[in-house]
Design a protein around this motif. Structure first.
Motif, PDB file in Angstrom:
ATOM      1  N   GLN A  39      52.588  47.126  41.329  1.00  0.00           N
ATOM      2  CA  GLN A  39      53.895  46.224  40.906  1.00  0.00           C
ATOM      3  C   GLN A  39      54.173  47.393  39.121  1.00  0.00           C
ATOM      4  N   GLN A  40      52.741  47.819  38.790  1.00  0.00           N
ATOM      5  CA  GLN A  40      53.575  48.133  37.503  1.00  0.00           C
ATOM      6  C   GLN A  40      53.917  49.150  37.741  1.00  0.00           C
ATOM      7  N   ARG A  41      53.411  50.098  38.945  1.00  0.00           N
ATOM      8  CA  ARG A  41      54.101  51.733  38.911  1.00  0.00           C
ATOM      9  C   ARG A  41      55.725  51.204  38.894  1.00  0.00           C
ATOM     10  N   GLU A  42      56.015  50.062  40.527  1.00  0.00           N
ATOM     11  CA  GLU A  42      57.210  49.917  39.830  1.00  0.00           C
ATOM     12  C   GLU A  42      58.415  49.409  38.777  1.00  0.00           C
ATOM     13  N   ASN A 117      50.336  33.517  31.194  1.00  0.00           N
ATOM     14  CA  ASN A 117      49.579  32.977  29.891  1.00  0.00           C
ATOM     15  C   ASN A 117      49.151  34.255  29.446  1.00  0.00           C
ATOM     16  N   TRP A 118      49.805  34.489  28.045  1.00  0.00           N
ATOM     17  CA  TRP A 118      50.267  35.702  27.138  1.00  0.00           C
ATOM     18  C   TRP A 118      48.439  35.739  26.456  1.00  0.00           C
ATOM     19  N   LYS A 119      47.663  34.670  26.753  1.00  0.00           N
ATOM     20  CA  LYS A 119      46.465  34.840  26.425  1.00  0.00           C
ATOM     21  C   LYS A 119      45.013  36.048  26.985  1.00  0.00           C
ATOM     22  N   ASN A 120      45.933  35.834  28.299  1.00  0.00           N
ATOM     23  CA  ASN A 120      45.212  36.687  28.607  1.00  0.00           C
ATOM     24  C   ASN A 120      45.375  37.898  28.688  1.00  0.00           C
ATOM     25  N   THR A 121      46.494  38.287  27.970  1.00  0.00           N
ATOM     26  CA  THR A 121      46.055  40.018  28.280  1.00  0.00           C
ATOM     27  C   THR A 121      46.588  40.662  26.362  1.00  0.00           C
ATOM     28  N   TRP A 131      46.057  46.157  35.097  1.00  0.00           N
ATOM     29  CA  TRP A 131      45.264  43.967  35.103  1.00  0.00           C
ATOM     30  C   TRP A 131      45.796  44.056  34.243  1.00  0.00           C
ATOM     31  N   SER A 132      45.921  44.232  32.936  1.00  0.00           N
ATOM     32  CA  SER A 132      46.263  43.772  32.132  1.00  0.00           C
ATOM     33  C   SER A 132      47.119  43.033  32.326  1.00  0.00           C
ATOM     34  N   ILE A 133      48.554  43.433  33.109  1.00  0.00           N
ATOM     35  CA  ILE A 133      49.356  42.751  33.327  1.00  0.00           C
ATOM     36  C   ILE A 133      49.062  41.013  33.548  1.00  0.00           C
ATOM     37  N   ALA A 134      48.473  42.138  35.607  1.00  0.00           N
ATOM     38  CA  ALA A 134      48.131  41.204  36.564  1.00  0.00           C
ATOM     39  C   ALA A 134      47.726  39.526  35.953  1.00  0.00           C
ATOM     40  N   LYS A 135      47.076  39.595  34.371  1.00  0.00           N
ATOM     41  CA  LYS A 135      45.948  38.767  34.002  1.00  0.00           C
ATOM     42  C   LYS A 135      46.859  37.640  33.173  1.00  0.00           C
ATOM     43  N   CYS A 136      47.824  38.022  33.188  1.00  0.00           N
ATOM     44  CA  CYS A 136      49.662  37.334  32.720  1.00  0.00           C
ATOM     45  C   CYS A 136      50.088  35.999  33.950  1.00  0.00           C
ATOM     46  N   PHE A 137      49.330  36.612  35.350  1.00  0.00           N
ATOM     47  CA  PHE A 137      49.545  35.377  36.032  1.00  0.00           C
ATOM     48  C   PHE A 137      48.234  34.721  36.352  1.00  0.00           C
ATOM     49  N   ILE A 138      46.555  34.192  35.741  1.00  0.00           N
ATOM     50  CA  ILE A 138      46.244  33.629  35.678  1.00  0.00           C
ATOM     51  C   ILE A 138      46.471  32.773  34.671  1.00  0.00           C
TER      52      ILE A 138
END
Length: 414
Positions: A39-42, A117-121, A131-138
């Motif tokens: 996802q990040q690469r795309e 959830n911007w607090k996780n990133t 993973w810093s992008i993925a954590k926004c979805f937690i």
């Protein structure tokens, strides 16, 4: 005095369910890591092409001042976000490298509810850490220090899969709210938050079957070898003979050794019985019968010893594991409260921004305790310590009422 902790069957089943969550995390983590990197690469490739950039990198922006690529319309966020940066007051700065604002937009549009959830990133890591992008979805907080999928628990991984539409294209299951991924997320909450720490077998089987169903998703997960290995471990947890110890590998070894011992015993007895049938002399038969009796006695003692060692060893290690789990829970609760609960705004009118540590902005109010003397006359006594509030003549007070004018600090004190 026996100071060992002997766990009943229902508690052992609950521990198996907890092991199941660990196994599920082990099975999902490599998959989530791979998809997050894709996802990040795309995202970066799309930005590079559409904005005609030679390099797509940035480590300068800050979330609080980042200006998104999209603009508000009619003083509202076009994505329906209540606290989007496009609507917040104050100076917003566009990414100097033309990258972070576009990533910000892409994260919003990839989220099923358009509310990451911007607090996780950490924005500064978006271009070099997938993973810093993925954590926004937690959905929940407490994951800001998690650096990878392997460092994230199964609840966080399930949140990423459920809330990120990019992941939806990598699984065969359709996320509807009643799908198996959402059910297992609910199962996880039931397991972790149960007050009794006990489970009936039918409930344990339901939980484990759900975890297996997640890993059996037919699009990409099911065919991976590490997923298949994890499914075997989950299936073993449904076995009532599975012995719980503080080390999962020891559980498997003890169970395997007992099965091997039984197999060898059965084979030895079968061989001896076959030999008896082939002998004609009475003396030879009696000799073999004595050997059988001796062998059976040895086998019986060995079996009892294996069971005893397995039980005693399991109890000792379960107690140690249980104590470690309690200590770990205490540490995580303290960390959670400090980071996500004991935070407040110094300005009451701006509750959602510029949060500070509770102890930095809290001013202890003057408090008094209303007491009655022997003559039934009321008098007020200053509170000097917490024990004044919760005890009276060294006896615990069951009910405490805090009274005060509006804005005097009752809620903050509590």
């Amino acid at each position: 005095m026996d100071n060992k902790l002997h766990l009943d069957t229902d508690t052992c089943r609950w521990l198996k369910a907890r092991f199941g969550l660990i196994y599920l995390k082990d099975g999902l983590a490599p998959f989530c890591d791979d998809v997050a990197k894709q996802q990040q690469r795309e995202i970066l490739n799309h930005i590079k092409q559409t904005k005609k950039l030679l390099t797509v990198t940035c480590s300068e922006c800050d979330l609080g001042t980042l200006k998104p690529d999209h603009e508000k319309t009619d003083n509202k966020c076009p994505f329906g976000q209540k606290y989007c940066n496009c609507c917040k007051t104050g100076c917003k700065i566009a990414c100097r490298n033309k990258v972070c604002g576009a990533i910000y937009d892409k994260i919003i549009t990839s989220h099923v509810t358009k509310a990451p959830n911007w607090k996780n990133t950490d924005v500064k890591k978006w271009t070099n850490d997938s993973w810093s992008i993925a954590k926004c979805f937690i959905y929940t907080g407490g994951y800001e220090q998690k650096s990878s999928a392997a460092d994230t628990d199964c609840a966080g991984l399930l949140h990423v899969i459920i809330n990120n539409t990019y992941f939806h294209d990598r699984i065969g299951c359709k996320i509807t709210g009643s799908d198996v991924f959402t059910k297992v997320r609910t199962y996880r909450n039931e397991i972790v938050h149960t007050s009794t720490m006990k489970l009936e077998k039918v409930r344990l089987d339901t939980y484990i079957d759900g975890m297996i169903a997640v890993l059996h998703d037919g699009k990409e997960l099911k065919g991976k070898q590490y997923v298949q290995d994890t499914v075997k471990k989950l299936e073993e947890l449904k076995n009532e003979d599975f012995i719980i110890t503080s080390q999962r590998r020891e559980c498997q070894i003890v169970l395997a050794d007992m099965k091997t011992l039984k197999k060898n015993i059965d084979k030895g007895l079968e061989d001896i019985n076959n030999s008896i049938e082939g002998l004609a002399t009475k003396d030879a038969c009696e000799k073999l019968e004595r050997q059988i009796s001796t062998l059976e006695s040895i086998v019986s003692k060995l079996t009892e010893e294996v069971k005893r060692l397995g039980t005693d060893n399991s109890a000792d290690k379960e107690q140690s594991n249980y104590e470690n789990l309690k200590k770990d829970l205490q540490k995580r609760l303290i960390k959670l409260y400090k980071k996500d609960v004991l935070r407040m705004s110094a300005m009451p009118l701006e509750q959602e921004s510029d949060l500070n540590d509770f102890e930095d902005v809290y001013v202890r109010p003057r408090m008094t305790i209303a007491k009655k003397d022997k003559k039934e006359d009321k008098k007020e006594v200053d509170v000097l310590s917490m024990s004044d509030i919760f005890t009276n003549d060294d006896e615990s007070i069951k009910s405490v009422y805090v009274l005060g004018e509006a804005g005097s600090g009752k809620s903050s004190f509590l």
